[in-house]
Write an enzyme that holds these catalytic residues in place. Structure first.
Site, PDB file in Angstrom:
ATOM      1  N   GLU A 105       0.829  -1.198   0.000  1.00 13.08           N
ATOM      2  CA  GLU A 105       0.000   0.000   0.000  1.00 13.08           C
ATOM      3  C   GLU A 105       0.868   1.254   0.000  1.00 13.08           C
ATOM      4  OE1 GLU A 105      -4.190  -1.396   1.922  1.00 13.08           O
ATOM      5  OE2 GLU A 105      -2.686  -0.689   3.360  1.00 13.08           O
ATOM      6  N   CYS A 349      -1.739   6.485  10.004  1.00 15.47           N
ATOM      7  CA  CYS A 349      -0.588   5.889  10.675  1.00 15.47           C
ATOM      8  C   CYS A 349      -0.967   4.590  11.380  1.00 15.47           C
ATOM      9  CB  CYS A 349      -0.024   6.884  11.684  1.00 15.47           C
ATOM     10  SG  CYS A 349       1.424   6.282  12.567  1.00 15.47           S
TER      11      CYS A 349
END
Length: 362
Positions: A105, A349
């Site tokens: 990703e 995150c």
């Protein structure tokens, strides 16, 4: 009709070096071996990074013979976009498939100052941080420099449609960058070079969980790249609970390496501190953190925890986040709260992972 497994096997058997893995001087050396003038390297880089062509036939100012030599020696790495998701805040997450069927990703983030890309350096991760999705499946393999470069090229191609450009990047995607050090540095030099995508060193940030020997090595590099440490705790006991790597690379030794880096480079370091409800987010933790960082040229980036289904951590209440920030500021620590981006598409995150698994080859 070829099955996916058969295609993957074929790709593994015929794979050549990625041309994106070559720095300019390496391309010049290869051209010399082929009896070609070295100025051709600049032309090739122009086709790769300015025009962003996908095949050698399009390199019209090169001879047919040279194009054939290039084709026989190097692949122009292309990443297959399996999924492209857009967040309500404009963040875009790409799920790219690699030549061997693994997937990674990559995230494009929109800022007032430009477009930033978060790149991945490994398929999976061995570090085992207890709050992160990237490490759930363990480490599969390192990415080659060309595969990291290809992420930036593919995202830039997507931006070409709206005449935008990638202006900065962070190496904070899947994996521990310093576990793939040589490919990381090759990638950074290619992306930074004026003949490459020419992203300025000061617009690039590398983050590590704390591989101490590589911190000392990174301090000796000639690129003025921003540097960040995933800290997440103010003491060794708590850090070992959150980040098992602390058992191998102790916090006191990590701080010594950080001080060496700051003294050697003169550059400020960023500490990333995730806030996990009831774990590391109390006033006493902030006080301990301020004491730990006293005298270090640094900035603290507070990160409210992002939801990961397989993890048990909860987000710190908003008022507690502000109290934590104030406690640090009152003790002279330069601190900000990270702006959350891409949370609704699992692009924030700690949320990145490879959701499409490699099929078993037979």
């Amino acid at each position: 009709m070829e099955t996916t497994v058969r295609k993957q096997k074929k790709n593994l058997e015929t794979k050549k070096t990625s041309i994106y893995s070559l720095q300019l001087h390496e391309m010049q050396d290869w051209l010399k071996e082929q009896g070609e003038p070295k100025f051709r390297a600049g032309q090739i880089f122009d086709w790769l990074y300015k025009k962003r062509v996908k095949n050698y036939e399009d390199m019209s100012n090169l001879s047919k013979g040279l194009r054939e030599k290039l084709s026989n020696s190097f692949d122009i790495t292309t990443l297959n976009t399996l999924v492209k998701q857009t967040s309500s805040d404009g963040t875009i997450k790409f799920l790219f498939q690699l030549y061997d069927g693994y997937s990674i990703e990559t995230v494009l983030m929109r800022h007032e100052y430009g477009n930033s890309i978060c790149v991945t350096t490994q398929v999976g991760c061995r570090i085992g941080c207890t709050f992160c999705a990237s490490t759930l499946g363990g480490l599969k393999r390192n990415l080659e420099a060309g595969e990291i470069v290809a992420q930036v090229v593919e995202v830039q191609r997507a931006l070409d449609e709206s005449e935008e450009r990638v202006s900065s990047l962070v190496v904070m995607g899947i994996g521990e960058p310093f576990d793939n050090y040589d490919n990381l540095m090759g990638f950074l030099r290619i992306i930074n070079h004026e003949k490459g995508l020419h992203i300025g060193a000061r617009h690039m940030t590398v983050s590590t969980s704390g591989i101490i020997p590589k911190i000392y090595k990174f301090a000796e590099e000639d690129l003025q790249i921003n540097f960040a440490i995933s800290l997440h705790a103010p003491n060794s006991e708590l850090r070992s609970k959150l980040m098992p790597i602390n058992r191998a690379y102790k916090l006191p030794d990590l701080m010594e390496a950080i001080k060496y880096y700051v003294n050697r480079t003169g550059r400020r370091i960023t500490f990333e501190y995730g806030l996990f409800g009831g774990e590391n987010d109390q006033v006493e933790h902030a006080e301990e953190l301020a004491a730990l960082l006293k005298g270090v040229k640094c900035h603290v980036n507070l990160i409210p925890v992002n939801y990961v289904p397989e993890r048990d951590y909860v987000r710190t209440p908003r008022e507690q986040i502000f109290l934590f920030e104030k406690t640090l500021k009152d003790r002279g620590v330069n601190v900000t709260i990270r702006r959350e981006q891409g949370h609704d598409i699992d692009a924030a995150c700690g949320q990145l992972r490879a959701k499409e698994r490699k099929e078993e080859t037979r």
